[in-house]
Design an enzyme around this catalytic site. Structure first.
Site, short mmCIF file in Angstrom:
data_model
loop_
_atom_site.label_atom_id
_atom_site.label_comp_id
_atom_site.label_asym_id
_atom_site.label_seq_id
_atom_site.Cartn_x
_atom_site.Cartn_y
_atom_site.Cartn_z
N ASP A 125 -34.04 -5.20 38.44
CA ASP A 125 -35.36 -4.63 38.18
C ASP A 125 -35.31 -3.13 38.44
O ASP A 125 -34.50 -2.66 39.24
CB ASP A 125 -36.43 -5.28 39.06
CG ASP A 125 -37.82 -4.98 38.52
OD1 ASP A 125 -38.24 -5.64 37.57
OD2 ASP A 125 -38.45 -4.03 39.03
N TYR B 162 -44.84 3.78 40.40
CA TYR B 162 -44.88 2.60 41.29
C TYR B 162 -44.77 3.03 42.75
O TYR B 162 -45.43 2.47 43.62
CB TYR B 162 -43.74 1.63 40.94
CG TYR B 162 -43.99 0.89 39.64
CD1 TYR B 162 -44.75 -0.27 39.62
CD2 TYR B 162 -43.47 1.36 38.45
CE1 TYR B 162 -44.99 -0.96 38.43
CE2 TYR B 162 -43.71 0.69 37.25
CZ TYR B 162 -44.47 -0.46 37.25
OH TYR B 162 -44.71 -1.13 36.08
N ARG C 165 -36.01 -7.82 28.15
CA ARG C 165 -36.41 -8.97 28.96
C ARG C 165 -35.88 -10.29 28.38
O ARG C 165 -36.55 -11.33 28.50
CB ARG C 165 -37.94 -9.04 29.10
CG ARG C 165 -38.54 -7.89 29.89
CD ARG C 165 -38.37 -8.11 31.38
NE ARG C 165 -38.90 -7.01 32.15
CZ ARG C 165 -40.09 -6.99 32.72
NH1 ARG C 165 -40.89 -8.02 32.61
NH2 ARG C 165 -40.47 -5.95 33.43
N ARG D 95 -38.69 -15.23 32.15
CA ARG D 95 -39.60 -16.37 32.32
C ARG D 95 -39.85 -17.24 31.10
O ARG D 95 -40.39 -18.33 31.24
CB ARG D 95 -40.94 -15.86 32.87
CG ARG D 95 -40.82 -15.39 34.30
CD ARG D 95 -42.11 -14.79 34.78
NE ARG D 95 -42.40 -13.58 34.04
CZ ARG D 95 -43.45 -12.80 34.25
NH1 ARG D 95 -44.34 -13.14 35.16
NH2 ARG D 95 -43.65 -11.71 33.56
N ARG E 3 -35.19 -19.81 39.48
CA ARG E 3 -36.10 -19.03 40.33
C ARG E 3 -36.77 -19.95 41.35
O ARG E 3 -36.89 -19.59 42.53
CB ARG E 3 -37.16 -18.33 39.48
CG ARG E 3 -37.96 -17.27 40.25
CD ARG E 3 -39.16 -16.84 39.40
NE ARG E 3 -39.79 -15.59 39.81
CZ ARG E 3 -40.58 -15.45 40.86
NH1 ARG E 3 -40.81 -16.46 41.67
NH2 ARG E 3 -41.14 -14.29 41.13
O1 1CP Z 1 -34.49 -7.20 30.24
C1 1CP Z 1 -33.96 -8.05 30.97
O2 1CP Z 1 -33.83 -9.24 30.64
C2 1CP Z 1 -33.34 -7.59 32.29
C3 1CP Z 1 -34.10 -7.62 33.47
C4 1CP Z 1 -35.30 -6.71 33.72
C5 1CP Z 1 -35.57 -5.39 33.33
C6 1CP Z 1 -34.78 -4.51 32.38
C7 1CP Z 1 -36.37 -7.12 34.57
C8 1CP Z 1 -36.48 -8.43 35.19
N1 1CP Z 1 -37.21 -6.04 34.74
C9 1CP Z 1 -36.76 -4.98 33.99
C10 1CP Z 1 -37.35 -3.66 33.87
C11 1CP Z 1 -38.70 -3.38 34.43
N2 1CP Z 1 -39.27 -3.86 35.59
C12 1CP Z 1 -39.60 -2.46 33.86
C13 1CP Z 1 -39.30 -1.65 32.64
C14 1CP Z 1 -39.48 -2.39 31.38
C15 1CP Z 1 -40.88 -2.84 31.06
O3 1CP Z 1 -41.76 -1.98 30.90
O4 1CP Z 1 -41.06 -4.06 30.92
C16 1CP Z 1 -40.77 -2.42 34.66
C17 1CP Z 1 -42.02 -1.60 34.44
C18 1CP Z 1 -40.54 -3.30 35.76
C19 1CP Z 1 -41.46 -3.55 36.90
C20 1CP Z 1 -41.80 -4.99 36.96
N3 1CP Z 1 -40.96 -5.96 37.43
C21 1CP Z 1 -42.96 -5.63 36.47
C22 1CP Z 1 -44.18 -4.93 35.84
C23 1CP Z 1 -45.21 -4.80 36.87
C24 1CP Z 1 -46.47 -4.03 36.55
O5 1CP Z 1 -47.52 -4.52 36.99
O6 1CP Z 1 -46.44 -2.93 35.96
C25 1CP Z 1 -42.82 -7.00 36.71
C26 1CP Z 1 -43.80 -8.11 36.42
C27 1CP Z 1 -41.52 -7.20 37.29
C28 1CP Z 1 -40.89 -8.51 37.67
C29 1CP Z 1 -39.76 -8.93 36.80
N4 1CP Z 1 -38.66 -8.13 36.46
C30 1CP Z 1 -37.80 -8.87 35.70
C31 1CP Z 1 -38.37 -10.19 35.53
C32 1CP Z 1 -37.70 -11.32 34.78
C33 1CP Z 1 -39.59 -10.20 36.21
C34 1CP Z 1 -40.52 -11.39 36.37
C35 1CP Z 1 -40.21 -12.04 37.67
C36 1CP Z 1 -40.67 -13.43 37.78
O7 1CP Z 1 -41.88 -13.64 37.93
O8 1CP Z 1 -39.81 -14.35 37.77
#
Ligand code: 1CP
Length: 356
Positions: free
Chosen positions: A83, A157, A33, A37, A46
């Site tokens: 994502d 999911y 990540r 953010r 964003r």
């Molecule tokens: O790592 C990076 O910088 C690259 C981008 C990336 C990756 C690899 C994002 C951007 N998401 C992911 C993977 C991801 N997405 C995972 C696996 C890794 C982990 O466990 O963290 C998972 C479970 C998700 C699903 C997801 N997307 C969630 C979790 C939700 C939950 O309740 O379980 C969330 C909050 C997101 C949104 C997201 N994805 C990425 C970002 C920067 C964001 C935040 C978006 C925002 O609010 O701007």
């Protein structure tokens, strides 16, 4: 049968060389990540584009966000900004990311019929465009990383419709109707091979499978829903792309880590912060590259706690191929100065005789 990824060449950037089994000191580093953010420039873009998916499907914006952390911190890897839920989106589930809340997929498959789920290639093509753009813009010393979610995590999911604490609905479905659940996992495996192969053809030099919810399964269920589908993806990808290493990140695998490493065929394993690095070093094959495993809270805290944690991890892995990373994604309140301090700590000479 395992097909091993080809050996490193002198042209490989450090992170890629370590994934192919070379040892580097100091270790290459990237952070899960790392785009996102905690960076004000991400939050500004964003707000300008209006939403998360608007960023992901806009190759110019997604390329810019992928590169943002590299301008500040000189990481060894650039991870595609996207994502894991793009696969269910491409397979036809409606996907939204509301402000300040997690993703929502509808209809949840728990209350729908999922026969015949196949991905619409148009969704994936837009992601491949980002990969190509990033790769063209990257300095050759930086490794371009693609990724996807692992089938189990994606399924949680898709079935539930959103993130959940214990994935109970999906775990119950897997016990109640294993044949139906297997058909869902098989569909995700198929889509994932297409999707990761497309990312590799567009320029990804290594790929990571994120299994964020691997930790919620009992041992037999872990074998069936984590290890077996991961092994299938790995063997198919290795046949198509023998030069491209695959990192598996089974978050929460705990004692099941060694079986995961041995049976899936992944080239490298990502370790979460709950694993003792000395223990992990002792149970994994001596030449297997590992990635991890700083506690994101130690990075948030900074100072002496951060310094001690970095030294402990580097010391535990000093004799094997190691990529420094967090044990999970960076926390959005993390001060930028702490990330800067981490980069210096990882690249400073390691004091010898510190192994506990
Ligand atoms: O790592 C990076 O910088 C690259 C981008 C990336 C990756 C690899 C994002 C951007 N998401 C992911 C993977 C991801 N997405 C995972 C696996 C890794 C982990 O466990 O963290 C998972 C479970 C998700 C699903 C997801 N997307 C969630 C979790 C939700 C939950 O309740 O379980 C969330 C909050 C997101 C949104 C997201 N994805 C990425 C970002 C920067 C964001 C935040 C978006 C925002 O609010 O701007």
């Amino acid at each position: 049968m395992t097909v091993k990824t080809a050996a490193a060449t002198p042209h490989d950037p450090p992170l890629l060389a370590v994934l192919k089994g070379e040892h580097r000191d100091p270790p290459p580093v990237w952070l899960m990540r790392q785009a996102g953010r905690y960076l004000p420039e991400y939050r500004a873009l964003r707000a300008e584009k209006g939403g998360f998916l608007e960023l992901v499907y806009d190759a110019d914006a997604a390329c810019e966000i992928t590169l943002q952390p590299l301008r500040r911190f000189k990481m060894d890897g650039a991870i595609l900004f996207s994502d894991i839920l793009i696969i269910p989106h491409g397979m036809g589930q409606h996907l939204t990311f509301g402000p300040g809340e997690g993703p929502q997929l509808s209809p949840p498959l728990a209350s729908a019929d999922w026969q015949g789920l196949t991905p619409n290639p148009e969704y994936f093509d837009r992601i491949y465009a980002t990969v190509a753009k990033v790769r063209a813009a990257l300095d050759p010393s930086v490794t371009m990383l693609g990724f996807a979610g692992s089938p189990w995590t994606i399924a949680t999911y898709m079935v539930n419709g959103h993130g959940s604490k214990d994935q109970a609905e999906t775990r119950a479905l897997a016990y109640r109707d294993p044949a139906a659940f297997q058909s869902l996992i098989d569909a995700i495996v198929k889509a994932t091979v297409i999707y990761l192969s497309g990312q590799i053809k567009a320029g990804a030099q290594a790929v990571q499978l994120f299994d964020s919810w691997a930790g919620s399964l009992s041992p037999a269920q872990f074998e069936r829903w984590v290890i077996a589908p991961t092994a299938s993806i790995v063997s198919q990808l290795m046949a198509l792309h023998p030069d491209t290493p695959i990192i598996g990140f089974p978050k929460g695998a705990g004692a099941k880590l060694a079986a995961y490493a041995a049976e899936t065929g992944v080239d490298a394993v990502g370790l979460d912060e709950t694993l003792d690095p000395v223990w992990a070093d002792s149970v994994l094959p001596a030449d297997m590259p590992v990635q991890g495993n700083l506690d994101p809270l130690a990075l948030l805290t900074g100072g002496a706690a951060l310094e001690a944690a970095v030294t402990r991890i580097r010391t535990a892995f000093e004799n094997r191929p190691h990529i420094f990373n967090l044990g999970h994604g960076i926390i959005k309140e993390t001060p930028i100065a702490h990330v800067e301090a981490l980069m210096e700590l990882v690249r400073a000479p390691l004091q010898t005789g510190t192994r506990a």
